[in-house]
Structure formats: structure tokens, C-alpha cells
Design a protein around this motif. Structure first.
Motif, mmCIF file in Angstrom:
data_model
loop_
_atom_site.group_PDB
_atom_site.id
_atom_site.type_symbol
_atom_site.label_atom_id
_atom_site.label_comp_id
_atom_site.label_asym_id
_atom_site.label_seq_id
_atom_site.Cartn_x
_atom_site.Cartn_y
_atom_site.Cartn_z
ATOM 1 N N PRO A 157 37.489 70.883 138.482
ATOM 2 C CA PRO A 157 36.698 71.169 139.721
ATOM 3 C C PRO A 157 35.615 70.058 139.789
ATOM 4 N N ASN A 158 35.176 69.199 138.533
ATOM 5 C CA ASN A 158 34.305 68.218 138.633
ATOM 6 C C ASN A 158 34.706 67.009 139.728
ATOM 7 N N ILE A 159 36.320 66.744 139.731
ATOM 8 C CA ILE A 159 36.617 65.927 140.634
ATOM 9 C C ILE A 159 37.355 66.347 141.515
ATOM 10 N N GLY A 160 37.302 67.534 141.806
ATOM 11 C CA GLY A 160 38.095 68.163 143.130
ATOM 12 C C GLY A 160 39.443 68.099 143.090
ATOM 13 N N ASP A 197 41.520 54.879 140.412
ATOM 14 C CA ASP A 197 41.046 56.129 141.237
ATOM 15 C C ASP A 197 40.861 57.254 140.420
ATOM 16 N N THR A 198 39.753 57.940 140.315
ATOM 17 C CA THR A 198 39.362 59.072 139.126
ATOM 18 C C THR A 198 40.448 60.147 138.937
ATOM 19 N N GLU A 199 41.026 60.560 140.140
ATOM 20 C CA GLU A 199 41.853 61.675 140.028
ATOM 21 C C GLU A 199 43.127 61.025 139.395
ATOM 22 N N SER A 200 43.732 60.227 139.868
ATOM 23 C CA SER A 200 45.064 59.409 139.050
ATOM 24 C C SER A 200 45.030 59.232 137.946
ATOM 25 N N LEU A 201 43.786 58.888 137.375
ATOM 26 C CA LEU A 201 43.890 58.485 135.999
ATOM 27 C C LEU A 201 43.291 59.773 135.216
ATOM 28 N N ALA A 202 42.857 60.743 135.626
ATOM 29 C CA ALA A 202 42.772 62.069 134.891
ATOM 30 C C ALA A 202 44.185 62.689 134.854
ATOM 31 N N ILE A 203 44.925 62.719 135.948
ATOM 32 C CA ILE A 203 46.398 63.307 135.837
ATOM 33 C C ILE A 203 47.169 62.308 135.063
ATOM 34 N N PRO A 236 28.021 63.779 133.725
ATOM 35 C CA PRO A 236 28.575 63.136 135.020
ATOM 36 C C PRO A 236 29.666 62.322 134.746
ATOM 37 N N THR A 237 30.626 62.150 135.757
ATOM 38 C CA THR A 237 31.676 61.482 135.199
ATOM 39 C C THR A 237 31.565 60.095 135.703
ATOM 40 N N GLY A 238 32.008 59.247 134.747
ATOM 41 C CA GLY A 238 32.019 57.964 134.961
ATOM 42 C C GLY A 238 30.507 57.126 135.227
ATOM 43 N N ALA A 239 29.512 57.726 134.162
ATOM 44 C CA ALA A 239 28.331 57.266 133.986
ATOM 45 C C ALA A 239 27.928 56.874 132.806
ATOM 46 N N GLY A 240 28.853 56.469 131.925
ATOM 47 C CA GLY A 240 28.545 55.853 130.636
ATOM 48 C C GLY A 240 28.199 56.835 129.486
ATOM 49 N N LEU A 241 28.505 58.040 129.789
ATOM 50 C CA LEU A 241 28.317 59.044 128.678
ATOM 51 C C LEU A 241 29.441 59.741 128.006
ATOM 52 N N GLY A 242 30.808 58.933 128.154
ATOM 53 C CA GLY A 242 31.728 59.506 127.375
ATOM 54 C C GLY A 242 32.664 60.418 127.954
ATOM 55 N N SER A 243 32.462 60.691 129.448
ATOM 56 C CA SER A 243 33.099 61.987 129.907
ATOM 57 C C SER A 243 34.723 61.749 129.544
ATOM 58 N N SER A 244 35.048 60.486 129.677
ATOM 59 C CA SER A 244 36.667 60.320 129.728
ATOM 60 C C SER A 244 37.108 60.924 128.380
ATOM 61 N N ALA A 245 36.281 60.371 127.233
ATOM 62 C CA ALA A 245 36.819 60.887 125.883
ATOM 63 C C ALA A 245 36.430 62.419 125.743
ATOM 64 N N ILE A 296 43.292 55.999 130.424
ATOM 65 C CA ILE A 296 42.168 55.953 131.379
ATOM 66 C C ILE A 296 41.518 54.569 131.489
ATOM 67 N N HIS A 297 41.240 53.864 130.261
ATOM 68 C CA HIS A 297 40.405 52.807 130.270
ATOM 69 C C HIS A 297 41.202 51.441 130.078
ATOM 70 N N GLY A 298 42.215 51.535 129.705
ATOM 71 C CA GLY A 298 43.224 50.426 129.383
ATOM 72 C C GLY A 298 43.193 49.697 127.845
ATOM 73 N N PRO A 351 28.186 54.494 140.851
ATOM 74 C CA PRO A 351 29.132 54.449 140.085
ATOM 75 C C PRO A 351 29.728 53.220 139.631
ATOM 76 N N ARG A 352 30.689 53.221 138.459
ATOM 77 C CA ARG A 352 30.989 52.351 137.803
ATOM 78 C C ARG A 352 32.554 52.784 137.073
ATOM 79 N N SER A 353 33.352 51.611 136.956
ATOM 80 C CA SER A 353 34.510 52.032 136.130
ATOM 81 C C SER A 353 34.508 51.207 134.623
ATOM 82 N N THR A 354 34.626 52.056 133.634
ATOM 83 C CA THR A 354 34.793 51.389 132.279
ATOM 84 C C THR A 354 35.886 50.295 132.337
ATOM 85 N N LYS A 355 37.171 50.903 132.650
ATOM 86 C CA LYS A 355 38.153 50.048 132.884
ATOM 87 C C LYS A 355 37.778 48.758 133.403
HETATM 88 N N1 LIG Z 1 35.387 66.414 134.148
HETATM 89 C C1 LIG Z 1 36.407 65.453 134.309
HETATM 90 N N2 LIG Z 1 37.556 66.273 135.136
HETATM 91 C C2 LIG Z 1 38.671 65.152 135.315
HETATM 92 N N3 LIG Z 1 38.543 63.982 134.963
HETATM 93 C C3 LIG Z 1 37.827 63.388 134.174
HETATM 94 C C4 LIG Z 1 36.346 64.041 133.921
HETATM 95 N N4 LIG Z 1 35.586 63.674 132.906
HETATM 96 C C5 LIG Z 1 36.148 62.395 132.901
HETATM 97 N N5 LIG Z 1 37.311 62.270 133.632
HETATM 98 C C6 LIG Z 1 38.063 61.090 133.842
HETATM 99 O O1 LIG Z 1 37.434 60.072 133.068
HETATM 100 C C7 LIG Z 1 37.156 58.744 134.172
HETATM 101 C C8 LIG Z 1 35.876 58.395 133.723
HETATM 102 O O2 LIG Z 1 36.062 57.625 132.812
HETATM 103 P P1 LIG Z 1 34.974 56.450 132.330
HETATM 104 O O3 LIG Z 1 35.192 55.387 133.534
HETATM 105 O O4 LIG Z 1 35.224 55.745 131.065
HETATM 106 O O5 LIG Z 1 33.610 56.855 132.357
HETATM 107 P P2 LIG Z 1 32.614 57.554 131.139
HETATM 108 O O6 LIG Z 1 31.643 56.771 130.809
HETATM 109 O O7 LIG Z 1 32.187 58.981 131.902
HETATM 110 O O8 LIG Z 1 33.638 57.881 130.247
HETATM 111 C C9 LIG Z 1 37.439 59.817 135.385
HETATM 112 O O9 LIG Z 1 37.845 58.623 136.568
HETATM 113 C C10 LIG Z 1 38.348 60.615 135.170
HETATM 114 O O10 LIG Z 1 39.763 59.980 135.280
#
Ligand SMILES: Nc1ncnc2c1ncn2[C@@H]1O[C@H](COP(=O)(O)OP(=O)(O)O)[C@@H](O)[C@H]1O
Ligand SMILES: C[C@@](O)(CCOP(=O)(O)O)CC(=O)O
Ligand SMILES: [Mg+2]
Length: 396
Positions: free
Chosen positions: A55-58, A103-109, A138-147, A196-198, A240-244
């Protein structure tokens, strides 16, 4: 465990010092954050479907198990291994994702599919599951949401496929796995981060797995015991920014100007070492002198991070605003926008903090006063979940 519904959560993280330098073998100091990612996994009612809802990324996707099963021969890993370019190409073709996507969704999938097929591929048949992942981060804000996303997925998939135990007992609200099981979770979550990061360092998934406060260097994880309580103001610039992209940019600079950039990374390393020394020397509480050192380290590191190209005008503005209230800030995570930390001394006047927060929110930024050192990945009972979480997972 097979057939049970389960809830897992993993914390975000704050890097105190060492972001980016840690990708190049230097020390980072990082702590678990009390903002978490939550996951619900349950067996699917339809035995031929795998569903994931983010739901966070629809994003809401489902696949036929029989289609996923055709991919299994290319995965089926016994232990965590890096995703190969061929495996990623197979997944991109399957998911209809263009190569080089950020793209956020593609990387998550892609990360989900890689982890699901690799972890569950050895089972007689892939399990039909319904997974929902919802985060306070928050997604993609430096707080480790990807991890936190990778760690919670891995812990749930390993538990569902009975590769690690189901640690919960009756009436226990949260349970954790054994050290060996957590090592396996961390190893797989690192692979998810790679998708997600490379080129991740592994610090974020280590904090998501173990929580607390960690020193991380080249895969070596050392818990920092008895860290004095630090009060931190966390601010999201909402840029917004991309860690990758940012990690790749630092690598390019390092390759282009090795003699200029390497000393900067070494200096960041020395900052992490000095910060750890101060924190460990001050287990009975930090003195005024300790705080001045920590503040200076923050200022110096923020300049270094600008030098290596991961600053942003929004972060400059944030540092200027907090400095005007006598406070010291640096970006945290990959930078380029995203979040910054501001150190608050324990005797600070609440009016000063309130004035700084007001001015930051006038800039359009979001602030939290946080406690750090949150526990790592946990199995949770449904009754232990905050109402907001239950609502978000169940109505998604
Ligand atoms: N709650 C979430 N639902 C789906 N994907 C997520 C979620 N949180 C993180 N992600 C994935 O992680 C990516 C963000 O990672 P990144 O750029 O490393 O930023 P962050 O600093 O938040 O880790 C998103 O583009 C998405 O692919
Ligand atoms: C920049 C880096 O040091 C931290 C990235 O953290 P985040 O994805 O921005 O939360 C990269 C890494 O360590 O893998
Ligand atoms: Mg990340």
C-alpha cells in the motif's frame, strides 16, 4: 508453521556516521529506529495464486503459481547468493520491467520475486501466499525502508517455508529468532538490497535484522553495547532521491578522482571511529565536552558528504535553519534530499526545539523526535500491533 498467518516487523535505521564511505570498506555507525515496516503473510485461499500488496507505493500484484513455477529451475538457492544478471533479466522479462529501472514499484517487485523464488524454490511446490507490507517509514528518504522491506520479507518467507523456526509461544507479544537464524535472514536480506540498490554495503539490512546500535565494516557487524541515550531530531526534507543513483555517483567520482576522494572517505572513517570512541568513553552519560565533539563531528561530516556529491539545497537549508538555533545537523542515509539528523543536548530548552521544528515545518519538512536503538526483526502477535498497523495491513 505451514498454513499459519504470521506478522513480522523490522526497524528502519539511522546512520550516525559513515554513509557512502561504508560502501567502500570504511566504518559506519548505525542504530535501529522506532519507525518500522510490518508484514502480514497468510496462505492464499486460492491455491494457484501468489498475491502481494504494497500500500505505501500503491502496488497490488498477483501471479499464477504455475507461471512462477516455470522460473524455479533458474533459482532454487540453498544459501544466500548474489542475484546474477541472468536471473535479474529473467525476472524483468517475467514482470515486464525495463532493464536499468529505478522505478519504486519495479524494484520492490523484482526484490520480492528474487527472494520468493530463491527461498521457496526448493519446496515441492511454490506456496500460495497473500502478503501485505506496510511501513511507518517514508520510502526512499534515507531511513532504510528498502532494508526493512527485504528483512521483513525474508524473515516471513523463511518462516513460512520452515527454514527457520516459528519462535512465538502462546501469550508472547513479540519473539525473535536465534542468532544463526538471524544470520540467515540477514544474508538473504542483503541479496534483496542488492536487487534494489545495486551495490549496498549491508549496513542497513544488518540493523534491520539485529537492531540496537552497530558498528559495521566490510561485512563485519559489531554490536555497540551501552550506548548513552542520544536525543535526535529527525527531519525529512521530502525531496525524493534514489540510493542506487547516489551510490553509483560516488563510485564514479572515486574512480575519476581517486587521490582526491579517497582521503575524504578516510576522514569520514576517522569521524566514525572518533564518534564510537566518544560514545563508549561516555557510558555514564555524555558531558558538555563530549557533546561539543559530537557536534563538530556532525558538521565536518556534513561538509564531507557535500564534497562527495550527495548534498542537496534542501539539506543545506535544513542545516542553516538548525544552526540558527544553535543546533548541528547532517544528512543520514544516501542524501540527495531525504532525511537529516540533528543532535539535541539533554538540557536543551524545549522552546528552542519547538522553534527549530516550526521553522523546519515552514520549509515543508517533516520532523520526528526519535528514540534510537530499536529492536531488530521480530515475529509479532496480532494483538501486539498498534491499531494503525492492523488497520493498514487489513484494509489494504
Ligand atoms: N513499504 C514498502 N513497500 C514497497 N517497497 C518498498 C517499501 N519500502 C521500501 N521499498 C522499496 O525500497 C525502495 C527505496 O529504497 P532506497 O532508495 O534505498 O531508500 P531508503 O532510504 O528508504 O532505503 C523503493 O523504491 C521500493 O522499491
Ligand atoms: C549510502 C548508504 O551508505 C546508505 C543508504 O541508506 P538508504 O538506502 O538511503 O536508507 C549505502 C549503503 O550503505 O548501502
Ligand atoms: Mg535503502
Amino acid at each position: 508453521m505451514a498454513g499459519k498467518e504470521l506478522y513480522v516487523s523490522a526497524p528502519g535505521k539511522v546512520i550516525l556516521h559513515g554513509e557512502h564511505a561504508v560502501v567502500h570498506g570504511k566504518v559506519a555507525l548505525a542504530v535501529g529506529l522506532n519507525l518500522r515496516t510490518f508484514l502480514r503473510l497468510k496462505p492464499s485461499r486460492d491455491k494457484n495464486t501468489m498475491k502481494i500488496n504494497l500500500p505505501n507505493i500503491g502496488a497490488k500484484l498477483s501471479w499464477n503459481i504455475s507461471d512462477l513455477q516455470t522460473l524455479v529451475p533458474s533459482f532454487q538457492e540453498c544459501e544466500p547468493v548474489s542475484p546474477s544478471p541472468e536471473q535479474l533479466d529473467i525476472l524483468k522479462t517475467f514482470a515486464g520491467v525495463s532493464s536499468g529501472t529505478k522505478d519504486t514499484e519495479s524494484l520492490a517487485i523484482l526484490a520480492f520475486l528474487y527472494l520468493y523464488l530463491s527461498i521457496c524454490g526448493q519446496l515441492r511446490r511454490l506456496p500460495s501466499l497473500e502478503i501485505v507490507v506496510w511501513s511507518q517509514l517514508p520510502t526512499g528518504a534515507g531511513l532504510g525502508s528498502s532494508a526493512a522491506y527485504s528483512v521483513s520479507l525474508v524473515a516471513a518467507l523463511l518462516t513460512a517455508s520452515e527454514k527457520i523456526s516459528y519462535p512465538a509461544q502462546d501469550n508472547i507479544e513479540t519473539a525473535r529468532w536465534t542468532q544463526n537464524e538471524l544470520t540467515l535472514v540477514n544474508g538473504w536480506a542483503f541479496q534483496g538490497e542488492k536487487v534494489i540498490h545495486g551495490n549496498p554495503s549491508g549496513v542497513d539490512n544488518a540493523v534491520g535484522t539485529w537492531g540496537g546500535a552497530l558498528r559495521y565494516q566490510a561485512g563485519q557487524i559489531t554490536p555497540i553495547e551501552r550506548v548513552p541515550m542520544l536525543q535526535i531530531l529527525l527531519t525529512n526534507t521530502r525531496v525524493p532521491r534514489s540510493t542506487k543513483t547516489l551510490v553509483a555517483g560516488v563510485k564514479d567520482k572515486l574512480l575519476k578522482y581517486p587521490n582526491i576522494m579517497e582521503p575524504v572517505l578516510s576522514s569520514i572513517n576517522a569521524i566514525s571511529e572518533e564518534c564510537q570512541r566518544v560514545l563508549q568513553a561516555a557510558v555514564d552519560g555524555l558531558s558538555k565536552e563530549h557533546y561539543s565533539v559530537l557536534e563538530e563531528l556532525i558538521d565536518i561530516n556534513q561538509h564531507h558528504l557535500n564534497v562527495i556529491g550527495v548534498g542537496h539545497p534542501s539539506l543545506d537549508r535544513l542545516c542553516q535553519v538548525t544552526a540558527s538555533h544553535g543546533l548541528h545537523s547532517k544528512l543520514t542515509g544516501a542524501g540527495g534530499g531525504g532525511c537529516a539528523i540533528t543532535l539535541l543536548q539533554p538540557d536543551i530548552q524545549p522552546t528552542v526545539v519547538d522553534a527549530a521544528k516550526q521553522q523546519l515545518s515552514d520549509c515543508g519538512y517533516q520532523c520526528w523526535e526519535t528514540s534510537i536503538g530499536a529492536p531488530g526483526v521480530s515475529l509479532q502477535s496480532s494483538s501486539s500491533l498498534p491499531e494503525e498497523v492492523t488497520r493498514s495491513l487489513n484494509t489494504a
